[in-house]
Design a protein around this motif. Structure first.
Motif, PDB file in Angstrom:
ATOM      1  N   SER A  39       6.684 -20.838   9.300  1.00 35.54           N
ATOM      2  CA  SER A  39       7.911 -21.326   8.687  1.00 35.54           C
ATOM      3  C   SER A  39       7.595 -21.785   7.258  1.00 35.54           C
ATOM      4  O   SER A  39       6.526 -22.361   7.034  1.00 35.54           O
ATOM      5  CB  SER A  39       8.478 -22.494   9.499  1.00 35.54           C
ATOM      6  OG  SER A  39       9.704 -22.920   8.973  1.00 35.54           O
ATOM      7  N   GLY A  67      17.034 -19.753  16.983  1.00 38.82           N
ATOM      8  CA  GLY A  67      15.781 -20.338  16.535  1.00 38.82           C
ATOM      9  C   GLY A  67      15.814 -20.825  15.101  1.00 38.82           C
ATOM     10  O   GLY A  67      16.871 -20.862  14.454  1.00 38.82           O
ATOM     11  N   PRO A  68      14.629 -21.164  14.551  1.00 36.98           N
ATOM     12  CA  PRO A  68      14.554 -21.791  13.229  1.00 36.98           C
ATOM     13  C   PRO A  68      14.586 -20.831  12.049  1.00 36.98           C
ATOM     14  O   PRO A  68      14.761 -21.256  10.909  1.00 36.98           O
ATOM     15  CB  PRO A  68      13.204 -22.511  13.285  1.00 36.98           C
ATOM     16  CG  PRO A  68      12.368 -21.629  14.180  1.00 36.98           C
ATOM     17  CD  PRO A  68      13.324 -21.125  15.237  1.00 36.98           C
ATOM     18  N   HIS A  69      14.396 -19.538  12.299  1.00 32.68           N
ATOM     19  CA  HIS A  69      14.252 -18.599  11.192  1.00 32.68           C
ATOM     20  C   HIS A  69      15.609 -18.145  10.650  1.00 32.68           C
ATOM     21  O   HIS A  69      16.611 -18.104  11.370  1.00 32.68           O
ATOM     22  CB  HIS A  69      13.445 -17.368  11.632  1.00 32.68           C
ATOM     23  CG  HIS A  69      12.132 -17.702  12.264  1.00 32.68           C
ATOM     24  ND1 HIS A  69      11.254 -18.612  11.708  1.00 32.68           N
ATOM     25  CD2 HIS A  69      11.533 -17.248  13.399  1.00 32.68           C
ATOM     26  CE1 HIS A  69      10.182 -18.705  12.480  1.00 32.68           C
ATOM     27  NE2 HIS A  69      10.330 -17.884  13.504  1.00 32.68           N
TER      28      HIS A  69
END
Length: 283
Positions: A39, A67-69
């Motif tokens: 990240s 998710g975080p992406h």
């Protein structure tokens, strides 16, 4: 960029799944991208105007992702082919490092993390790693595959001539390389052959020794061509396109950094002319 700047403003890495007519395998490639541990990461899902459900699957998985992406979708309005698709990828990507993944290959979860850590130290134009190879059913066959020993001793002249360089499925590219050399203008070549020479010419190629990709070997090969003479002709044309591109890149490099590598150019030109004659049926 200094270490301090990187810590306060971490660089974005672009992880791109590029696919064409791969509805049967693209889910695995996309999920492997989603599972990346690095990240900040932007994930580009790019389809080259497939006639099957490849892009629909990309849309479905992107919509369901939590998710975080950062996820970005792209579908080319017309088929660009491999080289056109790769050129477009450099225009789409926001990251300083671009990690491509074909629609039938699987990346290890820490692929982006390990590659960025290596990139951050040495800022190479191109990196490669060993791979695991799998068959059409998804079974890993053989051991770890790598060309590290083969390319370790390559001079610039050898890199100008060889058609065996890195395993393209494992590669990662710096955006800076594209800024220097520009797009590939010979559509008949392969991007790994071009980018390897570009990186070697600049002294900025790096092999990362950890296997990070499971590569599915397949598609149309020269051996499967119905006409052996036509297959040989295609090979010649591939070499011509590759060496023409390398000649252009050499001149671009010399122009930008005032590095006179004329011995490499002199070695390349006769080979191009000879292969052009062979392609045209002249001896």
């Amino acid at each position: 960029m200094s270490d301090k700047d990187t810590e306060s403003n971490p660089e974005v890495v672009s992880f791109a799944v590029i696919a064409y007519m791969q509805e049967d395998s693209v889910r695995g490639a996309i999920q492997a991208a989603f599972d990346q541990t690095h990240s900040p990461l932007e994930i580009i899902l790019s389809d080259d105007c497939s006639g099957d459900r490849t892009f629909e699957i990309m849309e479905e998985m992107a919509a369901a992702y939590q998710g975080p992406h950062k996820i970005r979708l792209n579908r080319n309005e017309k088929n660009l082919g491999l080289i056109g698709h790769v050129n477009l990828l450099f225009e789409l990507a926001e990251g300083t490092l671009i990690i491509p993944a074909a629609g039938d290959d699987l990346s290890m979860p820490d692929r982006a993390k390990i590659l960025y850590e290596a990139f951050e130290k040495d800022r190479p134009f191109m990196m490669d790693t060993p791979i695991f190879q799998m068959d059409q059913e998804g079974n890993i066959v053989g051991g770890v595959h790598s060309r590290a020993a083969e390319v370790a001793g390559h001079t610039t002249e050898k890199a100008a001539h060889t058609m065996r360089s890195v395993i393209g499925a494992s590669a990662a590219w710096s955006k800076e390389m594209y800024d220097l050399y520009g797009p590939i203008t010979e559509p008949g070549t392969y991007e790994d052959a071009v980018f390897y020479f570009r990186a070697k010419l600049a002294g900025r190629f790096l092999h990362v020794p950890e296997p990070l990709v499971t590569y599915q070997k397949g598609g149309m090969s020269w051996q499967r061509a119905a006409d052996e003479r036509l297959a040989r002709l295609k090979k010649f044309r591939l070499r011509v396109a590759t060496w023409k591109q390398r000649r252009k890149d050499l001149r671009t490099f010399c122009h930008h950094v005032e590095n006179k590598l004329m011995d490499a150019e002199a070695a390349t030109l006769p080979s191009i002319e000879r292969l052009e004659r062979l392609v045209e049926g002249k001896h």
